[in-house]
Write a protein that holds these residues in place. Structure first.
Motif, PDB file in Angstrom:
ATOM      1  N   ALA A 110       0.839  -1.175   0.108  1.00  0.00           N
ATOM      2  CA  ALA A 110       0.007  -0.026   0.057  1.00  0.00           C
ATOM      3  C   ALA A 110       0.857   1.264  -0.196  1.00  0.00           C
ATOM      4  O   ALA A 110       0.605   2.185  -0.940  1.00  0.00           O
ATOM      5  N   ALA A 111       2.090   1.312   0.678  1.00  0.00           N
ATOM      6  CA  ALA A 111       2.772   2.675   0.773  1.00  0.00           C
ATOM      7  C   ALA A 111       3.553   2.390  -0.546  1.00  0.00           C
ATOM      8  O   ALA A 111       3.606   3.793  -0.902  1.00  0.00           O
ATOM      9  N   MET A 112       3.836   1.623  -1.128  1.00  0.00           N
ATOM     10  CA  MET A 112       4.372   1.856  -2.586  1.00  0.00           C
ATOM     11  C   MET A 112       3.404   2.277  -3.499  1.00  0.00           C
ATOM     12  O   MET A 112       3.714   2.969  -4.444  1.00  0.00           O
ATOM     13  N   ALA A 113       2.086   1.797  -3.297  1.00  0.00           N
ATOM     14  CA  ALA A 113       1.176   2.419  -4.217  1.00  0.00           C
ATOM     15  C   ALA A 113       0.934   3.833  -4.144  1.00  0.00           C
ATOM     16  O   ALA A 113       0.883   4.542  -5.199  1.00  0.00           O
ATOM     17  N   VAL A 114       0.936   4.238  -2.762  1.00  0.00           N
ATOM     18  CA  VAL A 114       0.919   5.604  -2.574  1.00  0.00           C
ATOM     19  C   VAL A 114       2.024   6.396  -3.077  1.00  0.00           C
ATOM     20  O   VAL A 114       1.669   7.434  -3.933  1.00  0.00           O
ATOM     21  N   MET A 115       3.320   5.919  -3.081  1.00  0.00           N
ATOM     22  CA  MET A 115       4.268   6.566  -3.867  1.00  0.00           C
ATOM     23  C   MET A 115       4.262   6.645  -5.316  1.00  0.00           C
ATOM     24  O   MET A 115       4.322   7.675  -6.069  1.00  0.00           O
ATOM     25  N   MET A 116       3.696   5.549  -5.996  1.00  0.00           N
ATOM     26  CA  MET A 116       3.817   5.491  -7.334  1.00  0.00           C
ATOM     27  C   MET A 116       2.359   6.592  -7.732  1.00  0.00           C
ATOM     28  O   MET A 116       2.307   6.975  -8.886  1.00  0.00           O
ATOM     29  N   LEU A 117       1.474   6.574  -6.960  1.00  0.00           N
ATOM     30  CA  LEU A 117       0.251   7.491  -7.148  1.00  0.00           C
ATOM     31  C   LEU A 117       0.781   9.205  -7.181  1.00  0.00           C
ATOM     32  O   LEU A 117       0.475   9.670  -8.146  1.00  0.00           O
ATOM     33  N   LEU A 118       1.528   9.357  -5.996  1.00  0.00           N
ATOM     34  CA  LEU A 118       2.028  10.432  -6.189  1.00  0.00           C
ATOM     35  C   LEU A 118       3.055  10.500  -7.247  1.00  0.00           C
ATOM     36  O   LEU A 118       3.055  11.797  -7.846  1.00  0.00           O
ATOM     37  N   GLN A 119       3.826   9.926  -7.689  1.00  0.00           N
ATOM     38  CA  GLN A 119       4.672   9.849  -8.783  1.00  0.00           C
ATOM     39  C   GLN A 119       4.119  10.331  -9.975  1.00  0.00           C
ATOM     40  O   GLN A 119       4.269  11.030 -10.894  1.00  0.00           O
ATOM     41  N   ALA A 120       2.728   9.427 -10.218  1.00  0.00           N
ATOM     42  CA  ALA A 120       2.154   9.725 -11.203  1.00  0.00           C
ATOM     43  C   ALA A 120       1.466  11.043 -11.502  1.00  0.00           C
ATOM     44  O   ALA A 120       1.203  11.680 -12.518  1.00  0.00           O
ATOM     45  N   GLY A 121       0.821  11.542 -10.179  1.00  0.00           N
ATOM     46  CA  GLY A 121       0.427  13.116 -10.306  1.00  0.00           C
ATOM     47  C   GLY A 121       1.285  13.957 -10.604  1.00  0.00           C
ATOM     48  O   GLY A 121       0.921  14.852 -11.333  1.00  0.00           O
ATOM     49  N   ILE A 122       2.360  13.778  -9.913  1.00  0.00           N
ATOM     50  CA  ILE A 122       3.470  14.872 -10.138  1.00  0.00           C
ATOM     51  C   ILE A 122       3.889  14.896 -11.818  1.00  0.00           C
ATOM     52  O   ILE A 122       3.924  16.012 -12.425  1.00  0.00           O
ATOM     53  N   LEU A 123       4.278  13.612 -12.196  1.00  0.00           N
ATOM     54  CA  LEU A 123       4.613  13.394 -13.471  1.00  0.00           C
ATOM     55  C   LEU A 123       3.405  14.053 -14.572  1.00  0.00           C
ATOM     56  O   LEU A 123       3.605  14.885 -15.390  1.00  0.00           O
ATOM     57  N   LEU A 124       2.157  13.805 -14.155  1.00  0.00           N
ATOM     58  CA  LEU A 124       0.978  14.159 -15.206  1.00  0.00           C
ATOM     59  C   LEU A 124       0.926  15.762 -15.002  1.00  0.00           C
ATOM     60  O   LEU A 124       0.631  16.429 -15.896  1.00  0.00           O
ATOM     61  N   ALA A 125       1.113  16.271 -13.693  1.00  0.00           N
ATOM     62  CA  ALA A 125       1.011  17.768 -13.692  1.00  0.00           C
ATOM     63  C   ALA A 125       2.211  18.352 -14.487  1.00  0.00           C
ATOM     64  O   ALA A 125       1.829  19.475 -15.278  1.00  0.00           O
ATOM     65  N   ILE A 126       3.246  17.752 -14.422  1.00  0.00           N
ATOM     66  CA  ILE A 126       4.317  18.444 -15.507  1.00  0.00           C
ATOM     67  C   ILE A 126       4.054  18.190 -16.864  1.00  0.00           C
ATOM     68  O   ILE A 126       4.281  19.243 -17.520  1.00  0.00           O
ATOM     69  N   TYR A 127       3.551  17.136 -17.155  1.00  0.00           N
ATOM     70  CA  TYR A 127       3.208  16.816 -18.732  1.00  0.00           C
ATOM     71  C   TYR A 127       2.202  17.871 -19.298  1.00  0.00           C
ATOM     72  O   TYR A 127       2.379  18.372 -20.174  1.00  0.00           O
ATOM     73  N   LEU A 128       1.235  18.039 -18.139  1.00  0.00           N
ATOM     74  CA  LEU A 128       0.119  19.075 -18.641  1.00  0.00           C
ATOM     75  C   LEU A 128       0.655  20.412 -18.594  1.00  0.00           C
ATOM     76  O   LEU A 128       0.213  21.147 -19.574  1.00  0.00           O
ATOM     77  N   LEU A 129       1.611  20.800 -17.816  1.00  0.00           N
ATOM     78  CA  LEU A 129       2.120  21.940 -17.924  1.00  0.00           C
ATOM     79  C   LEU A 129       2.918  22.423 -19.273  1.00  0.00           C
ATOM     80  O   LEU A 129       2.730  23.395 -19.791  1.00  0.00           O
ATOM     81  N   VAL A 130       3.752  21.293 -19.565  1.00  0.00           N
ATOM     82  CA  VAL A 130       4.400  21.302 -20.918  1.00  0.00           C
ATOM     83  C   VAL A 130       3.575  21.431 -22.116  1.00  0.00           C
ATOM     84  O   VAL A 130       3.682  22.192 -22.986  1.00  0.00           O
ATOM     85  N   ALA A 131       2.398  20.707 -21.963  1.00  0.00           N
ATOM     86  CA  ALA A 131       1.373  20.753 -22.933  1.00  0.00           C
ATOM     87  C   ALA A 131       0.792  22.166 -23.058  1.00  0.00           C
ATOM     88  O   ALA A 131       0.276  22.251 -24.279  1.00  0.00           O
ATOM     89  N   TRP A 132       0.379  22.787 -21.986  1.00  0.00           N
ATOM     90  CA  TRP A 132      -0.322  23.866 -21.925  1.00  0.00           C
ATOM     91  C   TRP A 132       0.736  24.817 -22.833  1.00  0.00           C
ATOM     92  O   TRP A 132       0.430  25.816 -23.686  1.00  0.00           O
ATOM     93  N   VAL A 133       2.125  24.831 -22.647  1.00  0.00           N
ATOM     94  CA  VAL A 133       3.151  25.590 -23.350  1.00  0.00           C
ATOM     95  C   VAL A 133       2.970  25.386 -24.830  1.00  0.00           C
ATOM     96  O   VAL A 133       2.913  26.568 -25.648  1.00  0.00           O
ATOM     97  N   ILE A 134       2.851  24.197 -25.282  1.00  0.00           N
ATOM     98  CA  ILE A 134       2.698  23.975 -26.749  1.00  0.00           C
ATOM     99  C   ILE A 134       1.357  24.234 -27.298  1.00  0.00           C
ATOM    100  O   ILE A 134       1.447  24.746 -28.386  1.00  0.00           O
ATOM    101  N   ALA A 135       0.457  23.832 -26.680  1.00  0.00           N
ATOM    102  CA  ALA A 135      -1.030  24.041 -27.262  1.00  0.00           C
ATOM    103  C   ALA A 135      -1.928  23.954 -26.145  1.00  0.00           C
ATOM    104  O   ALA A 135      -2.511  22.880 -25.741  1.00  0.00           O
ATOM    105  N   PRO A 136      -2.569  25.117 -25.475  1.00  0.00           N
ATOM    106  CA  PRO A 136      -3.196  25.140 -24.584  1.00  0.00           C
ATOM    107  C   PRO A 136      -4.648  24.476 -24.577  1.00  0.00           C
ATOM    108  O   PRO A 136      -4.979  23.681 -23.919  1.00  0.00           O
ATOM    109  N   ALA A 137      -5.330  24.894 -25.810  1.00  0.00           N
ATOM    110  CA  ALA A 137      -6.525  23.931 -26.029  1.00  0.00           C
ATOM    111  C   ALA A 137      -6.289  22.435 -26.107  1.00  0.00           C
ATOM    112  O   ALA A 137      -7.355  21.549 -25.745  1.00  0.00           O
TER     113      ALA A 137
END
Length: 626
Positions: free
Chosen positions: A151-178
């Protein structure tokens, strides 16, 4: 599923995350920082793809113009490629550091949780501890704690996926917001669609806990009673129980896998639709250039798996976090039923110089039929003497021993040691002055010395030999291949029954106890071994106070003082020689032993029969100890 039910599925996650953060301190923040750094380096490396692709069909010598967010400067192609390689290498270093750091962090957390459970079990009051199944406690310390790690490893993997997703979405906003908003919306739709699967994961976690514990009980009972099962031909019954349990686990796992695979298919289809829709919209309506479109597709290939990873991590977390709630509930129960702690400035334990007196002691086990194990115990255990405690099963012998050892506290009445009352607050200190040799003793597979030093690691070799002499074991230990350093095998398998019992007695004597309790310690020995053991106990007279719970004449005859119990009350007290001539319990014991030893040659001697049966004895009650 209604809103309260959906909320109930997630209510265990927040307390678990708080536990991880509180137990890890700033190390939890460092782990998150490593996750963020790894994601940032990957995101920046993806952004470099756009200007690199813009060189297609152009002279590479013209240089590379960076986007406005990077300053709009022009750099050479070599510098750009070197920067890209450096970013990828840096991301790999951050990922490696993160993996090592997380493994160290989570294993440290796991070990502390297991030690907390271990300490909580050790601090339980004895009456609360004996109500729990040993197999459940064993499974709690092993299988359940391992699931907390998952369960603890799942929490860390969930946080990792969330952090990466936020960064990727930020990069996507720079390229094409819509386009970024479209991708994020499709991902959220996928998470909402798969909510029923996550609810099923929670139910699976609870069912898995129940099935695994039942499975563990069946296996523990079978292995613990393997000899009896073999003799009685009960292997088939145990196998049927285990097969039924395994069938439940099998059916549940297959059903869960069906839902999981369905979720994977759904996420893949949604991802494919998102790619098709974004490519079409980018080319047809937004007029995106090839570099931007390719970069966005590369980014989308990163974003879609992050939504899938979040679904997988959430699903695994919901399935495993239920066991953490069980563990916290168990720790709360242990805290409520714990013995009073031993104060740092506690007074020294009582000194047993005159005797132990029980006055009006009453005790009843929780969950029994209402009849107390001890109804009105009034007796004296003289100091320095050997006292035998006899009686039929259910008469209260072992309960009396547990009270005198300080494991239990009387519901009424008082136990006094040289006039000083034994209380729950002083019981732990008193137990350090008590040694106990049970009927079913245990020995470590290590050496003789390791077994003797179990409760007193600092004991010298001279003290070990002194204890062996007192137990009548020194002669055969000297004859062993390497003396004190001889390994005994699993539970003393290299020794005879009598030798194992003498080692157990020597281990008790190493503690230099004020009170030595022998709880039917010779019941599994033959007549000769019983007699030899009784002679060793008799030699302790005057050196230590000995309480013997016995069913055999050899041990009772060695006593200076005999107390007979029936239905939780004292029915006879006195010296052995005097009582042996009477018609009471001790007289019945002597008559029964004479009858057994002088049985006609054609009649087998009933070596296993009880030493006496009171003329008006009632059957023992459930919940009463012997």
């Amino acid at each position: 599923m209604n809103a309260p039910a959906r909320a109930a599925n997630y209510e265990g996650i927040l307390p678990f995350v708080r536990y991880l953060a509180a137990g890890s301190g700033r190390r939890f923040a460092i782990a998150l920082a490593l996750l963020v750094l790894g994601g940032l380096t990957e995101g920046v490396s993806i952004l470099l793809v756009v200007p690199l692709l813009s060189l297609a069909g152009r002279n590479a010598g013209e240089g590379l113009v960076l986007p406005e967010w990077a300053g709009g400067v022009t750099i050479s192609l070599g510098m750009a490629l070197a920067g890209l390689v450096a970013l990828v290498a840096l991301q790999g270093l951050f990922t490696r550091a993160k993996n090592i750091y997380l493994a160290d962090l989570l294993f440290d957390l796991l070990n502390r949780l297991r030690l907390d459970l271990f300490a909580a079990i050790g601090a339980l009051r004895w009456d609360a501890l004996v109500r729990r199944r040993p197999s459940d406690l064993h499974h709690l310390l092993t299988g359940d704690v391992e699931r907390v790690y998952t369960a603890a490893m799942a929490v860390m993997m969930l946080l990792q996926a969330g952090i990466l997703l936020a960064i990727y979405l930020l990069v996507a906003w720079v390229i094409a917001p819509a386009m970024m908003l479209t991708a994020a919306g499709l991902g959220l739709v996928m998470l909402v669609m798969l909510a029923p699967l996550r609810a099923r994961a929670t139910r699976f976690g609870r069912e898995r806990t129940a099935n695994k514990r039942d499975q563990y009980r069946t296996v523990s009972e079978y292995l613990g009673g393997l000899k009896t099962a073999r003799i009685h031909g009960a292997e088939g019954a145990y196998r049927a129980r285990l097969a039924e349990n395994l069938g439940k686990v099998h059916a549940e796992a297959v059903g869960y896998m069906r839902l999981t695979s369905l979720g994977m298919i759904a996420s893949q289809v949604v991802s494919a639709l998102a790619v098709a829709a974004i490519v079409y919209a980018g080319v047809r309506f937004l007029g995106m250039g090839l570099p931007q479109l390719v970069a966005f597709l590369v980014l989308l290939m990163r974003i879609a798996p992050r939504f899938t990873a979040m679904q997988t991590s959430l699903q695994q977390l919901l399935g495993e976090v239920t066991v953490f709630a069980d563990i916290r509930r168990f720790l709360d129960e242990c805290a409520a039923e714990a013995e009073p702690p031993l104060p740092a400035t506690a007074a020294p334990p009582p000194v047993l110089a005159r005797g132990i007196r029980c006055e009006g002691v009453r005790y009843a086990y929780a969950g029994g039929d209402g009849d107390p194990a001890l109804a009105q115990l009034d007796c004296v255990i003289p100091a320095g003497a050997i006292t035998a405690l006899i009686g039929p099963s259910g008469s209260g012998k072992s309960t009396t021993a547990d009270l005198l050892c300080g494991l239990l506290s009387p519901e009424a009445g008082t136990i006094r040691i040289d006039g000083e009352a034994l209380t729950p607050e002083t019981a732990r200190a008193w137990r350090r002055q008590v040694a106990y040799v049970p009927q079913d003793h245990f020995l470590l597979p290590g050496s003789v010395a390791e077994n003797l030093r179990l409760a007193r690691p600092q004991a010298s070799e001279a003290e070990l030999w002194q204890a062996l002499e007192g137990a009548g074991a020194a002669e055969f230990v000297r004859a062993l291949p390497v003396g004190l350093d001889t390994p005994l095998g699993e539970n003393g398998s290299r020794l005879s029954g009598g030798q194992r019992q003498r080692i157990a007695l020597a281990r008790a004597l190493v503690m230099a106890p004020q009170l030595l309790v022998l709880d039917e310690a010779t019941s599994a020995l033959d007549w000769e071994s019983q007699a030899a053991f009784a002679r060793s106990v008799a030699a302790l007279r005057g050196r230590v106070t000995v309480l013997v719970i016995a069913h055999r004449l050899s041990m009772v005859a060695a006593a200076d003082h005999v107390i007979a119990l029936n239905r939780g009350r004292v029915v006879e007290v006195g010296g052995f020689a005097e009582l042996a001539r009477g018609a009471g319990p001790v007289g019945q014991l002597v008559a029964a032993e004479r009858s057994e030893r002088h049985a006609p040659s054609g009649e087998p001697a009933a070596r296993g029969k009880p030493m006496w049966v009171p003329r008006a004895a009632a059957p023992s009650s459930p919940g009463q100890a012997t």
